[in-house]
Design a protein around this motif. Structure first.
Motif, PDB file in Angstrom:
ATOM      1  N   GLU A 275       0.905  -1.516   0.407  1.00  0.00           N
ATOM      2  CA  GLU A 275      -0.242  -0.070   0.347  1.00  0.00           C
ATOM      3  C   GLU A 275       1.199   1.133   0.240  1.00  0.00           C
ATOM      4  OE1 GLU A 275       0.113  -2.722   2.140  1.00  0.00           O
ATOM      5  OE2 GLU A 275      -1.964  -3.479   2.043  1.00  0.00           O
ATOM      6  N   SER A 276       0.960   1.985  -0.793  1.00  0.00           N
ATOM      7  CA  SER A 276       0.834   3.901  -1.150  1.00  0.00           C
ATOM      8  C   SER A 276       3.079   3.342  -1.333  1.00  0.00           C
ATOM      9  CB  SER A 276       1.298   3.949   0.269  1.00  0.00           C
ATOM     10  OG  SER A 276      -0.183   3.989   1.034  1.00  0.00           O
ATOM     11  N   ALA A 277       3.116   2.519  -2.602  1.00  0.00           N
ATOM     12  CA  ALA A 277       4.433   2.369  -2.407  1.00  0.00           C
ATOM     13  C   ALA A 277       4.458   3.689  -3.592  1.00  0.00           C
ATOM     14  CB  ALA A 277       4.390   0.793  -2.436  1.00  0.00           C
ATOM     15  N   THR A 278       5.539   3.810  -3.995  1.00  0.00           N
ATOM     16  CA  THR A 278       5.215   4.966  -5.379  1.00  0.00           C
ATOM     17  C   THR A 278       6.843   4.203  -5.949  1.00  0.00           C
ATOM     18  OG1 THR A 278       7.578   6.090  -3.939  1.00  0.00           O
ATOM     19  CG2 THR A 278       5.327   6.031  -3.684  1.00  0.00           C
ATOM     20  N   VAL A 279       6.878   4.122  -6.891  1.00  0.00           N
ATOM     21  CA  VAL A 279       7.562   4.194  -8.584  1.00  0.00           C
ATOM     22  C   VAL A 279       7.421   4.967  -9.342  1.00  0.00           C
ATOM     23  CG1 VAL A 279       5.755   2.261  -9.052  1.00  0.00           C
ATOM     24  CG2 VAL A 279       8.212   2.354  -9.141  1.00  0.00           C
ATOM     25  N   VAL A 280       8.676   5.470 -10.330  1.00  0.00           N
ATOM     26  CA  VAL A 280       8.394   6.108 -11.282  1.00  0.00           C
ATOM     27  C   VAL A 280       9.127   4.942 -12.310  1.00  0.00           C
ATOM     28  CG1 VAL A 280      10.508   6.938 -11.163  1.00  0.00           C
ATOM     29  CG2 VAL A 280       9.093   8.161 -12.448  1.00  0.00           C
ATOM     30  N   ALA A 281       8.994   4.826 -13.705  1.00  0.00           N
ATOM     31  CA  ALA A 281      10.124   4.205 -14.695  1.00  0.00           C
ATOM     32  C   ALA A 281       9.970   4.376 -15.624  1.00  0.00           C
ATOM     33  CB  ALA A 281       8.841   3.281 -15.333  1.00  0.00           C
ATOM     34  N   CYS A 282      10.867   4.525 -16.757  1.00  0.00           N
ATOM     35  CA  CYS A 282      11.855   5.652 -17.227  1.00  0.00           C
ATOM     36  C   CYS A 282      11.905   4.733 -18.451  1.00  0.00           C
ATOM     37  CB  CYS A 282      12.657   6.812 -17.341  1.00  0.00           C
ATOM     38  SG  CYS A 282      12.034   7.399 -16.287  1.00  0.00           S
ATOM     39  N   PHE A 283      11.510   4.412 -19.732  1.00  0.00           N
ATOM     40  CA  PHE A 283      12.026   3.642 -20.767  1.00  0.00           C
ATOM     41  C   PHE A 283      12.859   4.505 -22.081  1.00  0.00           C
ATOM     42  CE2 PHE A 283       8.522  -0.083 -21.446  1.00  0.00           C
ATOM     43  CZ  PHE A 283       8.633   0.288 -19.973  1.00  0.00           C
ATOM     44  N   ILE A 284      13.971   4.187 -20.996  1.00  0.00           N
ATOM     45  CA  ILE A 284      14.630   5.233 -22.675  1.00  0.00           C
ATOM     46  C   ILE A 284      15.403   4.864 -24.023  1.00  0.00           C
ATOM     47  CG2 ILE A 284      17.110   6.230 -22.892  1.00  0.00           C
ATOM     48  CD1 ILE A 284      17.158   5.990 -19.199  1.00  0.00           C
ATOM     49  N   ASP A 285      14.963   5.304 -24.783  1.00  0.00           N
ATOM     50  CA  ASP A 285      15.384   4.779 -26.792  1.00  0.00           C
ATOM     51  C   ASP A 285      16.756   5.868 -26.986  1.00  0.00           C
ATOM     52  OD1 ASP A 285      15.076   4.269 -29.018  1.00  0.00           O
ATOM     53  OD2 ASP A 285      12.979   3.664 -28.953  1.00  0.00           O
ATOM     54  N   TRP A 286      17.835   4.893 -27.206  1.00  0.00           N
ATOM     55  CA  TRP A 286      18.703   6.101 -27.756  1.00  0.00           C
ATOM     56  C   TRP A 286      18.616   5.981 -29.382  1.00  0.00           C
ATOM     57  CZ3 TRP A 286      19.565   4.046 -22.970  1.00  0.00           C
ATOM     58  CH2 TRP A 286      20.421   4.906 -21.900  1.00  0.00           C
ATOM     59  N   ARG A 288      15.111   6.427 -31.101  1.00  0.00           N
ATOM     60  CA  ARG A 288      15.325   7.567 -31.727  1.00  0.00           C
ATOM     61  C   ARG A 288      15.371   8.859 -30.274  1.00  0.00           C
ATOM     62  NH1 ARG A 288      10.909   3.205 -32.154  1.00  0.00           N
ATOM     63  NH2 ARG A 288      10.330   3.325 -33.459  1.00  0.00           N
ATOM     64  N   HIS A 289      16.034   8.978 -29.327  1.00  0.00           N
ATOM     65  CA  HIS A 289      16.371  10.223 -28.080  1.00  0.00           C
ATOM     66  C   HIS A 289      15.188  10.311 -27.583  1.00  0.00           C
ATOM     67  CE1 HIS A 289      21.069  10.664 -29.435  1.00  0.00           C
ATOM     68  NE2 HIS A 289      20.498   9.652 -30.225  1.00  0.00           N
ATOM     69  N   THR A 290      14.455   9.538 -26.697  1.00  0.00           N
ATOM     70  CA  THR A 290      13.544  10.209 -26.684  1.00  0.00           C
ATOM     71  C   THR A 290      13.700   9.333 -24.932  1.00  0.00           C
ATOM     72  OG1 THR A 290      12.162   8.359 -27.501  1.00  0.00           O
ATOM     73  CG2 THR A 290      11.805  10.025 -28.449  1.00  0.00           C
ATOM     74  N   ILE A 291      12.349   9.312 -24.087  1.00  0.00           N
ATOM     75  CA  ILE A 291      12.995   9.112 -22.603  1.00  0.00           C
ATOM     76  C   ILE A 291      11.048   9.201 -22.356  1.00  0.00           C
ATOM     77  CG2 ILE A 291      12.834   9.366 -19.834  1.00  0.00           C
ATOM     78  CD1 ILE A 291      15.582  10.622 -20.556  1.00  0.00           C
ATOM     79  N   THR A 292      10.489   7.999 -22.427  1.00  0.00           N
ATOM     80  CA  THR A 292       8.677   8.124 -22.156  1.00  0.00           C
ATOM     81  C   THR A 292       9.043   7.386 -20.594  1.00  0.00           C
ATOM     82  OG1 THR A 292       8.312   7.005 -24.598  1.00  0.00           O
ATOM     83  CG2 THR A 292       6.479   6.635 -22.545  1.00  0.00           C
ATOM     84  N   TYR A 293       7.859   8.069 -19.942  1.00  0.00           N
ATOM     85  CA  TYR A 293       8.329   7.675 -18.758  1.00  0.00           C
ATOM     86  C   TYR A 293       6.854   8.211 -17.438  1.00  0.00           C
ATOM     87  CZ  TYR A 293       7.143  12.722 -18.074  1.00  0.00           C
ATOM     88  OH  TYR A 293       7.053  14.597 -18.270  1.00  0.00           O
ATOM     89  N   SER A 294       6.832   7.105 -16.629  1.00  0.00           N
ATOM     90  CA  SER A 294       4.849   6.720 -16.028  1.00  0.00           C
ATOM     91  C   SER A 294       5.158   7.377 -14.318  1.00  0.00           C
ATOM     92  CB  SER A 294       4.233   6.370 -16.341  1.00  0.00           C
ATOM     93  OG  SER A 294       3.438   6.519 -15.473  1.00  0.00           O
ATOM     94  N   SER A 295       5.185   7.793 -13.861  1.00  0.00           N
ATOM     95  CA  SER A 295       4.795   8.210 -12.081  1.00  0.00           C
ATOM     96  C   SER A 295       4.021   7.852 -11.727  1.00  0.00           C
ATOM     97  CB  SER A 295       5.861   9.447 -12.073  1.00  0.00           C
ATOM     98  OG  SER A 295       5.741   9.037 -10.368  1.00  0.00           O
ATOM     99  N   ALA A 296       3.485   6.983 -10.277  1.00  0.00           N
ATOM    100  CA  ALA A 296       2.995   6.218  -8.998  1.00  0.00           C
ATOM    101  C   ALA A 296       3.394   7.586  -7.841  1.00  0.00           C
ATOM    102  CB  ALA A 296       3.026   4.839  -9.725  1.00  0.00           C
ATOM    103  N   GLY A 297       3.559   7.785  -7.435  1.00  0.00           N
ATOM    104  CA  GLY A 297       3.220   8.573  -6.753  1.00  0.00           C
ATOM    105  C   GLY A 297       4.628   9.501  -6.196  1.00  0.00           C
ATOM    106  N   HIS A 298       5.882   8.929  -7.118  1.00  0.00           N
ATOM    107  CA  HIS A 298       6.878   9.268  -6.573  1.00  0.00           C
ATOM    108  C   HIS A 298       7.823  10.310  -7.373  1.00  0.00           C
ATOM    109  CE1 HIS A 298      10.451   6.421  -5.938  1.00  0.00           C
ATOM    110  NE2 HIS A 298      11.241   7.086  -7.078  1.00  0.00           N
ATOM    111  N   PRO A 299       8.940  11.200  -6.464  1.00  0.00           N
ATOM    112  CA  PRO A 299       9.399  12.429  -7.014  1.00  0.00           C
ATOM    113  C   PRO A 299       9.735  12.214  -8.123  1.00  0.00           C
ATOM    114  CG  PRO A 299      10.238  10.997  -4.735  1.00  0.00           C
ATOM    115  CD  PRO A 299       9.457  10.476  -5.578  1.00  0.00           C
ATOM    116  N   LEU A 343      20.016  12.038 -16.674  1.00  0.00           N
ATOM    117  CA  LEU A 343      19.304  11.861 -15.958  1.00  0.00           C
ATOM    118  C   LEU A 343      19.951  11.075 -14.973  1.00  0.00           C
ATOM    119  CD1 LEU A 343      16.357  11.216 -16.009  1.00  0.00           C
ATOM    120  CD2 LEU A 343      16.477   8.840 -17.514  1.00  0.00           C
ATOM    121  N   ALA A 344      19.009  11.975 -13.659  1.00  0.00           N
ATOM    122  CA  ALA A 344      18.597  11.176 -12.554  1.00  0.00           C
ATOM    123  C   ALA A 344      17.619  10.513 -12.265  1.00  0.00           C
ATOM    124  CB  ALA A 344      19.067  12.139 -11.145  1.00  0.00           C
ATOM    125  N   LEU A 345      17.654   9.536 -11.366  1.00  0.00           N
ATOM    126  CA  LEU A 345      16.301   8.457 -10.762  1.00  0.00           C
ATOM    127  C   LEU A 345      16.837   8.591  -9.163  1.00  0.00           C
ATOM    128  CD1 LEU A 345      16.238   7.925 -14.086  1.00  0.00           C
ATOM    129  CD2 LEU A 345      14.629   6.913 -12.756  1.00  0.00           C
TER     130      LEU A 345
END
Length: 406
Positions: A275-286, A288-299, A343-345
């Motif tokens: 419960e209430s765990a937070t997480v952020v995920a970044c998919f880095i594509d070199w 296309r030079h893109t970062i696709t990301y989604s965050s579940a309550g994370h900084p 990029l810093a996580l």
């Protein structure tokens, strides 16, 4: 001084505390000068004699239980091989023929093991606490009342000591488990990535912080995730392991980070402690030079561009895992990057401080990244960022950090 040159017999005699050595038959093997002085006995009255011959029961008080309690304690040490901190015991001293003075003593008994693992000696340390008990009981108080209060304090101290030891053992196991489950960056050998995990230093707690690095199919792509489980100790480390493994698996088959977190949220709904765990995920594509990301309550992750501009990746933030009774689709966003960007996580232990606004912590992180972004090696950046942001006197929360040179 080399160990072979230490005269341990002289050290024993010089100890400022009153200490005696008892054999398994409760015969005095030795006693130091402080013990003899405190007991008011000559060496020949003690060494080589059975304990309860040298210190018999109280002839003026048939109900006195101090020596019976001492024997019980010593028998427990001999049988169980563990130290025993006794409650305060009364054992009066005959100051003149027929005249007895009320005295109180604080004994501790500890085992000494032989080569076969059996207890061969018992260290008996005793301290007179009569005057201290007078202080605890207050002016004019019955010494027995003061002794009872003092004994309760000693019992509480011993309980706290045992709890600290048990907590420390749990911390060691949880920390070993946590580190065993966190991957090394060598599994992504074709990119420059640094990872760091720092446990809390001013508490015994190990939290559920984690990071993960996953090679994705379909080109030069990786997933970088960072998460934080609420709670401490083995339970949090166990939940962390379950969530990290689940997200690692879903990231490999998901269309993007939002879908991966959506699946993880549904899984977390069935995991006690998630419960209430937070997480952020970044998919880095070199490619296309893109970062696709989604965050579940994370900084938010920080993207530092080559010109020094710091971009917070906060356009796709949703509540923590298992925050809603019925998990739903999560948002995601995409940002482009240039070669050489950083990029810093991280987890909140890096930026959150009591009495400080979180924006202040984010500003400090951005400033630190700017100062050190010129370092090609992300290992150097990771170390300097931790040195800049973690207080020298320690923190109460764990910290995970991932630095990716793009």
């Amino acid at each position: 001084m080399a160990e072979a040159g230490i005269d341990y017999a002289a050290v024993f005699q010089a100890l400022p505390g009153a200490v005696a050595l008892l054999t398994a038959r409760l015969v005095f093997a030795d006693a130091n000068e402080a013990f003899l002085r405190q007991a008011g006995r000559a060496r020949e009255q003690v060494v080589g004699r059975y304990l309860f011959d040298a210190f018999p029961g109280q002839p003026h008080d048939a109900a006195a239980s101090g020596m019976r309690n001492l024997e019980s304690s010593l028998r427990r040490v001999l049988a169980g091989g563990e130290s025993d901190v006794m409650a305060v015991q009364r054992y009066d001293v005959e100051s003149a023929p027929g005249r007895w003075e009320e005295r109180y003593w604080s004994p501790v008994n500890a085992p000494v093991f032989g080569p076969d693992g059996q207890v061969v000696l018992v260290i008996h340390r005793v301290e007179e606490v009569t005057e201290l008990i007078r202080t605890v009981g207050g002016p004019g108080a019955d010494l027995r009342v003061g002794a009872e209060l003092y004994s309760r304090l000693r019992e509480l101290e011993e309980i706290n000591r045992r709890l600290r030891r048990a907590h420390a053992r749990e911390r060691e196991v949880a920390l070993a488990l946590q580190r065993a489950m966190l991957p090394a960056p060598q599994q992504i050998p074709h990119h420059l990535i640094a990872v760091r995990y720092r446990p809390a230093t001013v508490t015994l707690n190990v939290c559920g912080d984690w990071y993960d690095l996953v090679d994705l199919p379909g080109g030069d792509r990786i997933a970088v995730t960072v998460g934080d489980v609420v709670g401490h100790g083995l339970e949090a480390a166990g939940v962390m392991g379950q969530l990290r493994s689940a997200l690692s698996a879903t990231s490999r088959v998901a269309a993007g980070p939002a879908q991966a977190l959506d699946a993880l949220g549904r899984y977390a709904h069935s995991v006690d402690g998630a419960e209430s765990a937070t997480v952020v995920a970044c998919f880095i594509d070199w490619d296309r030079h893109t970062i696709t990301y989604s965050s579940a309550g994370h900084p938010p992750p920080v993207l530092l561009r080559a010109d020094g501009a710091a971009v917070l990746l906060d356009d796709a933030t949703d509540p923590p895992l298992d925050a809603h009774p019925e998990p739903g689709p999560r948002p995601q966003a995409t940002v482009s990057f240039d070669a050489g960007d950083l990029l810093a996580l991280y987890t909140d232990g890096l930026i959150e401080r009591r009495g400080q606004d979180i924006d202040t912590g984010l500003d400090h992180l951005a400033q630190s990244l700017r100062r050190h972004c010129g370092a090609t090696d992300p290992e150097t950046v990771a170390d300097t960022v931790l040195n800049d942001l973690l207080p020298a006197d320690g923190v109460t929360d764990d910290t995970a950090l991932v630095i990716v040179r793009l």
